[in-house]
Design an enzyme around this catalytic site. Structure first.
Site, short mmCIF file in Angstrom:
data_model
loop_
_atom_site.label_atom_id
_atom_site.label_comp_id
_atom_site.label_asym_id
_atom_site.label_seq_id
_atom_site.Cartn_x
_atom_site.Cartn_y
_atom_site.Cartn_z
N TYR A 297 3.17 2.56 -1.46
CA TYR A 297 2.09 1.64 -1.83
C TYR A 297 2.47 0.90 -3.12
O TYR A 297 2.74 1.52 -4.14
CB TYR A 297 0.80 2.42 -2.02
CG TYR A 297 -0.45 1.59 -1.99
CD1 TYR A 297 -1.16 1.44 -0.81
CD2 TYR A 297 -0.95 0.98 -3.14
CE1 TYR A 297 -2.33 0.70 -0.76
CE2 TYR A 297 -2.12 0.25 -3.10
CZ TYR A 297 -2.81 0.11 -1.91
OH TYR A 297 -3.97 -0.63 -1.87
N TYR A 341 -1.13 -7.88 1.50
CA TYR A 341 -1.95 -6.82 0.89
C TYR A 341 -3.06 -6.46 1.88
O TYR A 341 -4.06 -7.16 1.98
CB TYR A 341 -2.53 -7.30 -0.43
CG TYR A 341 -3.48 -6.31 -1.08
CD1 TYR A 341 -3.01 -5.10 -1.57
CD2 TYR A 341 -4.84 -6.58 -1.21
CE1 TYR A 341 -3.87 -4.19 -2.17
CE2 TYR A 341 -5.70 -5.69 -1.81
CZ TYR A 341 -5.22 -4.49 -2.28
OH TYR A 341 -6.06 -3.59 -2.87
#
Length: 388
Positions: A297, A341
């Site tokens: 991430y 995203y």
């Protein structure tokens, strides 16, 4: 943290379908529409129909409720529906919830989804605009009056301490940004397709909150992503090679807050990810040396470095050099810095593609992938592997 016995979830469920909308800055449609498109595409990929689905999992932050998505997608009765809290930290936990439901017989086919207009609608990067009183929000009261209003400002505190503790400069964060953008440049689905960057360009990008520059911060995206989970046995009868859920974990550390855990003894690591790492290694019996691809991430570059260290791929303060050497294929889709995203859900999809052998930046022989969810918050992670 106490050393618990390994759990028994691993090997009992698999990801059999992935589907996404296009990734854009203005989708031109509702978040519900994005969710339904992603769910339908994922089911098509899995060779399943809405009638096969009896479970749905999403984020507490998602605006499209499970029953509404079911109705709009043509899904009938549900025997399982669930939501996971803490923003991007929920990504891998949605798959864990699905796997738990499948492994215990609560549901047979579970779809995990996340959809938002995060660029054209609510932009998380704009920070706290208004918040209703809550126990959770009280922690922010110690930071907001001093100007720490945005996720970038919260991460900058830990990033600055990391640099100081290890005698580093902000340029080290550039290795993550350059790696992600190099992979995004060859990924047609990525927003930054065809747009690699150099370390010099990273270092020349404007400050957002020192020591974070523009190219240390993930983009904002409109889009949706869905993941289909079922039993390993059923997966073997479906058209795509299954990505077996070898291990799944959630983690919150001592003194945990959402992005503002500034009162811990040490700000140079991510204890919540350390909890996840311990569970994944213990539950799978694997070690860092066994991982072929890592999808970490990357809402902000410093936290990618800290994750590599928490998982034991390298020593403390050594992750920038580890990334620069290309010692481990990392974020081969371009990450949230380069592709999109989607609160980490697109990273799970990339981990599946690597197992299938269908990534645009395929690692030859990839059989084991690590994927993580949001950092700085209570979080989650997955180990995925090839069947057999």
């Amino acid at each position: 943290m106490s050393a618990r016995k390994p759990d028994t979830l691993g090997g009992r469920a698999a990801i059999v379908g992935i589907g996404a909308t296009e990734f854009s800055k203005d989708s031109g449609r509702s978040e519900l529409k994005l969710a339904v498109e992603a769910v339908q595409t994922a089911l098509d990929d899995a060779g399943l129909t809405p009638a096969d689905v009896d479970g749905l999992v999403t984020f507490t932050m998602d605006t499209s409720p499970e029953i509404t998505v079911a109705q709009a997608s043509g899904i009938g009765e549900l025997t399982f529906f669930s939501r996971v809290h803490y923003g991007g930290g929920a990504a891998c936990a949605t798959v864990q919830q699905a796997a738990l439901a499948v492994a215990t017989g609560v549901a047979e086919v579970v779809v995990c989804y996340r959809a938002f207009n995060e660029r054209s609608g609510r932009r998380f990067g704009s920070g706290v605009q208004h918040r209703e009183p809550s126990a959770e929000g009280a922690a922010l009261g110690w930071s907001l009056p001093f100007g720490l209003l945005t996720p970038a400002s919260w991460v900058a505190m830990a990033a600055q301490r990391y640099l100081y503790a290890y005698g580093l400069t902000p340029e080290v964060f550039g290795h993550v940004a350059v790696t992600d953008r190099r992979h995004a440049a060859t990924n047609p689905a990525a927003y930054f397709h065809g747009k690699p960057i150099t370390l010099a360009e990273h270092a020349a990008s404007r400050w957002i909150v020192e020591p974070l520059r523009l190219l240390d911060c993930c983009q904002e995206t409109d889009g949706g992503q869905a993941i289909v989970v079922t039993s390993v046995e059923r997966a073997r009868d479906l058209p795509r090679p299954p990505a077996v859920i070898t291990a799944a974990a959630q983690g919150a550390g001592r003194g945990q807050e959402q992005m503002t855990s500034f009162y811990r003894d040490d700000l140079t690591g991510l204890p919540e990810m350390g909890v996840v790492a311990g569970q994944l290694w213990r539950g799978s019996g694997l070690t860092p040396a066994d991982i072929d691809v890592a999808v970490l991430y990357d809402h902000f570059t410093p936290f990618v470095l800290m994750q590599l260290e928490e998982f034991g791929f390298c020593g403390r303060g050594e992750a920038a050099g580890f990334v620069a050497e290309g010692a481990l294929p990392l974020n081969t889709h371009g990450g949230q810095l380069g592709e999109a995203y989607l609160h980490g859900m697109n990273g799970i999809a990339e981990a599946v593609r690597q197992i299938r052998g269908s990534s645009v930046n395929q690692v030859p022989g990839a059989a084991r992938t690590l994927v993580t969810a949001g950092t700085g918050v209570p979080t989650s992670g997955l180990l995925l592997g090839a069947d057999g």
